[in-house]
Design a protein around this motif. Sequence first.
Motif, PDB file in Angstrom:
ATOM      1  N   CYS A 295      -7.456   8.848  -5.733  1.00  7.75           N
ATOM      2  CA  CYS A 295      -7.943   9.455  -4.490  1.00  7.75           C
ATOM      3  C   CYS A 295      -7.046  10.611  -4.056  1.00  7.75           C
ATOM      4  N   VAL A 296      -5.746  10.470  -4.277  1.00  2.21           N
ATOM      5  CA  VAL A 296      -4.801  11.517  -3.881  1.00  2.21           C
ATOM      6  C   VAL A 296      -5.128  12.816  -4.607  1.00  2.21           C
ATOM      7  N   TRP A 297      -5.373  12.715  -5.916  1.00  5.95           N
ATOM      8  CA  TRP A 297      -5.653  13.912  -6.721  1.00  5.95           C
ATOM      9  C   TRP A 297      -7.032  14.477  -6.431  1.00  5.95           C
ATOM     10  N   SER A 298      -7.929  13.640  -5.919  1.00  6.33           N
ATOM     11  CA  SER A 298      -9.302  14.111  -5.695  1.00  6.33           C
ATOM     12  C   SER A 298      -9.481  14.850  -4.373  1.00  6.33           C
ATOM     13  N   CYS A 299      -8.580  14.662  -3.446  1.00  2.98           N
ATOM     14  CA  CYS A 299      -8.781  15.247  -2.111  1.00  2.98           C
ATOM     15  C   CYS A 299      -8.507  16.754  -2.139  1.00  2.98           C
ATOM     16  N   PRO A 300      -9.496  17.567  -1.798  1.00  2.08           N
ATOM     17  CA  PRO A 300      -9.332  19.021  -1.880  1.00  2.08           C
ATOM     18  C   PRO A 300      -8.405  19.606  -0.816  1.00  2.08           C
ATOM     19  N   ILE A 301      -8.130  18.860   0.233  1.00  2.00           N
ATOM     20  CA  ILE A 301      -7.287  19.427   1.297  1.00  2.00           C
ATOM     21  C   ILE A 301      -6.029  18.586   1.559  1.00  2.00           C
ATOM     22  N   GLU A 302      -5.641  17.788   0.575  1.00  2.00           N
ATOM     23  CA  GLU A 302      -4.370  17.045   0.601  1.00  2.00           C
ATOM     24  C   GLU A 302      -4.189  16.178   1.846  1.00  2.00           C
ATOM     25  N   VAL A 303      -5.230  15.439   2.146  1.00  2.00           N
ATOM     26  CA  VAL A 303      -5.160  14.504   3.270  1.00  2.00           C
ATOM     27  C   VAL A 303      -4.467  13.201   2.852  1.00  2.00           C
ATOM     28  N   LEU A 304      -4.639  12.872   1.573  1.00  2.00           N
ATOM     29  CA  LEU A 304      -4.049  11.626   1.062  1.00  2.00           C
ATOM     30  C   LEU A 304      -2.760  11.958   0.329  1.00  2.00           C
ATOM     31  N   LYS A 305      -1.753  11.124   0.505  1.00  2.00           N
ATOM     32  CA  LYS A 305      -0.523  11.368  -0.260  1.00  2.00           C
ATOM     33  C   LYS A 305       0.125  10.047  -0.649  1.00  2.00           C
ATOM     34  N   PHE A 306       0.906  10.140  -1.699  1.00  2.00           N
ATOM     35  CA  PHE A 306       1.650   8.982  -2.166  1.00  2.00           C
ATOM     36  C   PHE A 306       2.846   8.787  -1.239  1.00  2.00           C
ATOM     37  N   ASN A 307       2.972   7.631  -0.664  1.00  2.00           N
ATOM     38  CA  ASN A 307       4.011   7.378   0.323  1.00  2.00           C
ATOM     39  C   ASN A 307       5.291   6.890  -0.361  1.00  2.00           C
TER      40      ASN A 307
ATOM     41  N   ASP B  32      -5.958  13.020  11.341  1.00  2.00           N
ATOM     42  CA  ASP B  32      -6.618  14.213  11.904  1.00  2.00           C
ATOM     43  C   ASP B  32      -6.820  15.365  10.915  1.00  2.00           C
ATOM     44  N   LYS B  33      -6.582  15.165   9.628  1.00  2.00           N
ATOM     45  CA  LYS B  33      -6.796  16.255   8.667  1.00  2.00           C
ATOM     46  C   LYS B  33      -8.097  16.093   7.884  1.00  2.00           C
ATOM     47  N   CYS B  34      -8.566  14.867   7.771  1.00  2.00           N
ATOM     48  CA  CYS B  34      -9.727  14.556   6.929  1.00  2.00           C
ATOM     49  C   CYS B  34     -11.003  15.209   7.470  1.00  2.00           C
ATOM     50  N   ASP B  35     -11.780  15.800   6.549  1.00  2.00           N
ATOM     51  CA  ASP B  35     -13.073  16.348   6.982  1.00  2.00           C
ATOM     52  C   ASP B  35     -14.239  15.461   6.509  1.00  2.00           C
ATOM     53  N   PHE B  36     -13.894  14.278   5.994  1.00  2.00           N
ATOM     54  CA  PHE B  36     -14.886  13.246   5.645  1.00  2.00           C
ATOM     55  C   PHE B  36     -15.884  13.710   4.588  1.00  2.00           C
ATOM     56  N   CYS B  37     -15.367  14.441   3.606  1.00  2.00           N
ATOM     57  CA  CYS B  37     -16.247  14.961   2.553  1.00  2.00           C
ATOM     58  C   CYS B  37     -16.701  13.871   1.582  1.00  2.00           C
ATOM     59  N   GLY B  38     -15.900  12.825   1.433  1.00  2.00           N
ATOM     60  CA  GLY B  38     -16.294  11.699   0.582  1.00  2.00           C
ATOM     61  C   GLY B  38     -15.837  11.787  -0.868  1.00  2.00           C
ATOM     62  N   CYS B  39     -15.132  12.852  -1.252  1.00  2.00           N
ATOM     63  CA  CYS B  39     -14.671  12.993  -2.644  1.00  2.00           C
ATOM     64  C   CYS B  39     -13.825  11.796  -3.076  1.00  2.00           C
TER      65      CYS B  39
ATOM     66  N   LEU C  23       0.839  -1.195   0.000  1.00  2.00           N
ATOM     67  CA  LEU C  23       0.000   0.000   0.000  1.00  2.00           C
ATOM     68  C   LEU C  23       0.876   1.248   0.000  1.00  2.00           C
ATOM     69  N   LEU C  24       0.663   2.130  -0.967  1.00  2.00           N
ATOM     70  CA  LEU C  24       1.501   3.321  -1.101  1.00  2.00           C
ATOM     71  C   LEU C  24       0.751   4.612  -0.793  1.00  2.00           C
ATOM     72  N   ILE C  25      -0.512   4.501  -0.475  1.00  2.00           N
ATOM     73  CA  ILE C  25      -1.315   5.691  -0.201  1.00  2.00           C
ATOM     74  C   ILE C  25      -1.438   5.894   1.306  1.00  2.00           C
ATOM     75  N   GLU C  26      -1.037   7.061   1.724  1.00  2.00           N
ATOM     76  CA  GLU C  26      -1.028   7.363   3.154  1.00  2.00           C
ATOM     77  C   GLU C  26      -2.145   8.355   3.485  1.00  2.00           C
ATOM     78  N   ILE C  27      -2.808   8.163   4.594  1.00  2.00           N
ATOM     79  CA  ILE C  27      -3.824   9.114   5.064  1.00  2.00           C
ATOM     80  C   ILE C  27      -3.221   9.919   6.213  1.00  2.00           C
ATOM     81  N   LEU C  28      -3.182  11.231   6.046  1.00  2.00           N
ATOM     82  CA  LEU C  28      -2.628  12.055   7.113  1.00  2.00           C
ATOM     83  C   LEU C  28      -3.642  12.148   8.262  1.00  2.00           C
TER      84      LEU C  28
END
Length: 78
Positions: free
Chosen positions: A57-69, A20-27, A13-18
């Motif tokens: 998912c990384v590109w879809s997140c409006p507040i950069e919660v997801l990143k490529f690890n 406490d940053k997520c606002d659970f928008c669902g994008c 798995l290369l996708i990291e969730i930062l």
Amino acid sequence: MLKYNYTKEIVLLLIEILPDKCDFCGCCVGVCPEDAIELKEAEIKIIEELCTNCSKCVWSCPIEVLKFNRNGIEAAEL
Ligand code: SF4
Ligand code: SF4
């Protein structure tokens, strides 16, 4: 005779969730082609077995919660 199981690949798995940053928008959930993102009321996680590391998912997140690890990428190349 040797048998190889081509259906059971080990994919890191290369996708990291930062945290406490997520606002659970669902994008990110909406763009994931594998249904690999599980979003509950105030909890988000990636289902490792389903994720193909496509990065949509990384590109879809409006507040950069997801990143490529990158550490994951380096580990996968060893
Ligand atoms: S990297 Fe792709 S498959 Fe994995 S959770 Fe994100 S959108 Fe889904
Ligand atoms: S798009 Fe970003 S902020 Fe929205 S649920 Fe996904 S990770 Fe959280």
